[in-house]
Design a protein around this motif. Structure first.
Motif: not given
Lengths: 356, 182
Positions: A124-138, A298-310
């Motif tokens: 959803v954050t990269r383009s959500a479809g083909h072509g060259d754009y981003h959707a707004i994602v909330l 000093g550091a960031f810890l990213v937590v997601e319900m995926n293998a590491g996307q954000m």
């Protein structure tokens, strides 16, 4: 308006109705079907359009058609259904018509399962479809925020004539929580001057994503990118907690951000200087604020319900200034506060050791 | 006050409703609350459970690895949820549909033959109200008067004939919960 106990999916549907959605098109899929069910009941009551389409591909193209007339239109689905809609998303973005899409994410890839997940972040954050754009994602983290962002999604879609996603997961979709709905907004009139409303007495409007002439298509792309650059500059949203003196900041959105909040509070009780940063807009990613925080932690810890996307976006925002580590669960598994807390302790101790 | 409660049993035992009832009562008393059902395909004729968090403060995580209270309606649920209950927590067990008694010694345990008692009161579907009463006897998460009021409201006109029996089941659970405590 009164505070009521509401299920996330129903709250999203009713919030869209209050925001003045005129047409809903969808196809059932767990874990978002209650949203469609609520629409099936409410939209005809209000004299608005509800269509259960024959497929997700049909549903998104119906949304495209309705949106071209300047009506507030939407659909909702869950991960595999969102994949099927991708061509439509791209046409909508290319045609610059406003619409809202809800994705209640579930475990993947493939048919996966119906349990909560954040596995569609890239999609959803990269383009959500083909072509060259981003959707707004909330990305809401509570039923109340789901309501508020649903209303905001329609306003953003209109303001920018763009595709806006509201993404959550099965947990927020199925959860009941006290929340307050806004008052019913009137249906928006008049339609935008770009809309297909009948060309009687005016020049005809043409809405299309087709442009066979390369220089012209490039110009169209430049205009689209200028719009996206403006959105990127002005629409970054996030919230934070206990970040002021934090040495370690946990970054999570939606459900994982909310569960991390409990772990962060626990860490504070144990005397660790830990904070929470929760992106609300996933695109545009709140990079400005996160970059500023990178100067002080000093550091960031990213937590997601995926293998590491954000994770990628946090790394980009951190710009290599501080370590960015990751903790995630996949396949519909929801991280428990205790697991996140343990990971906080591990990462926090590394900071303390390296400081000595 | 911050309690994390799991209600677990078979689909059809009123497990999800028991959790929702608690959530509605908590809202009526202006507490913070979240309710999450298990919503997997296993719900169809299989196990059902829900997690309710009730708190005086805003709720972060709506999920819990170590609930402070578990109310188990059947044997698979006892097997699954006895172990994770927080030390010092509470386990409410439906003795009618469990095999062996729980073995933990570091938690409070209430055992009552809820299904048999419900049957005596005229309908096994009131098992949930008996267990709910026993829970309230040990952990006054919400006031009994609130529960009675919300129960009547949720049963509505269509199920008004079930009001009295449900209230009696609730009272029976409360009574036994208190008795076991003494």
């Amino acid at each position: 308006m009164a505070v009521e106990l509401m299920k996330g999916n129903v709250a999203l549907a009713e919030a869209a109705i209050r925001a003045g959605v005129e047409a809903y098109f969808g196809y059932p899929i767990t874990p978002q079907t209650e949203l469609l069910e609520h629409m099936a009941k409410r939209m005809p009551e209000l004299g608005r359009a509800f269509v259960q389409a024959e497929s997700e591909v049909a549903a998104i193209n119906m949304v495209y058609g309705a949106a071209c007339t300047g009506a507030r239109a939407m659909t909702s689905s869950s991960s595999p259904g969102i994949s099927l809609m991708q061509e439509g998303f791209s046409y909508i973005a290319g045609s610059e018509v406003p619409c809202v899409v809800v994705d209640i994410m579930r475990g993947g890839p493939g048919l996966g399962n119906i349990q909560p997940s954040q596995s569609d972040y890239f999609q959803v954050t990269r383009s959500a479809g083909h072509g060259d754009y981003h959707a707004i994602v909330l990305a809401p983290a509570s039923v109340q925020e789901a309501i508020d962002l649903m209303v905001e999604a329609f306003d953003l879609a209109d303001e920018y004539r763009h595709l806006v996603f509201v993404v959550a997961d099965g947990l927020i979709g199925q959860m009941m929580e006290p929340a307050e709905l806004p008052a019913m907004k009137p249906i928006r009139r008049p339609r935008g001057d770009w809309a297909l409303t009948g060309a009687d007495g005016r020049e005809k409007n043409i809405i299309t994503s087709l442009e066979l002439n390369a220089p012209d298509l490039e110009e169209l792309n430049n205009r689209l990118q200028a719009k996206l650059a403006h959105i990127r500059e002005h629409e970054q949203r996030s919230t934070e907690m206990l970040t002021g003196d934090a040495r370690l900041i946990v970054v999570g959105y939606g459900t994982s951000g909310r569960i991390a909040e409990t772990a962060v509070k626990q860490a504070r009780r144990e005397g660790m200087k830990v904070g929470l940063f929760r992106p609300i807009s996933l695109w545009p990613f709140p990079e400005k604020r996160l970059s500023a925080l990178a100067d002080q932690v000093g550091a960031f810890l990213v937590v997601e319900m995926n293998a590491g996307q954000m994770l990628d976006d946090v790394r980009l925002a951190a710009g290599g200034q501080v370590p960015v580590t990751f903790y995630g669960r996949t396949g519909g598994m929801v991280p428990m506060p205790e697991e996140i807390y343990d990971e906080i302790v591990t990462q926090y101790n590394k900071l303390t050791t390296s400081a000595v | 006050m911050h309690e994390e409660i799991i209600f677990a049993g078979f689909g059809g035992q009123g497990v999800l409703f028991a959790g929702q009832l608690l959530a509605y009562c908590a809202l009526a008393e202006e507490k913070h609350v979240t309710w999450i059902p298990s919503y997997g395909p296993e719900m169809r004729g299989g196990t059902a459970n829900c997690t309710v968090v009730v708190s005086d403060e805003a709720i972060g995580s709506p999920v819990s690895q170590h609930p402070s209270i578990a109310v188990v309606f059947n044997n698979p649920s006892l097997e699954k949820y006895e172990e994770p209950v927080k030390p010092g927590g509470l386990l409410v067990v439906n003795e009618s549909l469990t095999v062996a008694p729980p073995t933990r010694t570091d938690i409070e345990i209430v055992r009552l033959p809820a299904t048999a008692l419900a049957s005596e009161l005229g309908d096994t579907r009131m098992t949930n109200m008996i267990l709910f009463g026993a829970l309230l006897a040990r952990r006054p998460l919400v006031q009994v008067a609130t529960v009675e009021e919300i129960l009547i409201e949720k049963l509505g006109a269509r199920k008004a004939h079930l009001q009295e029996a449900n209230l009696r089941a609730l009272a029976r659970g409360l009574e036994l919960g208190v008795a076991q405590h003494a």
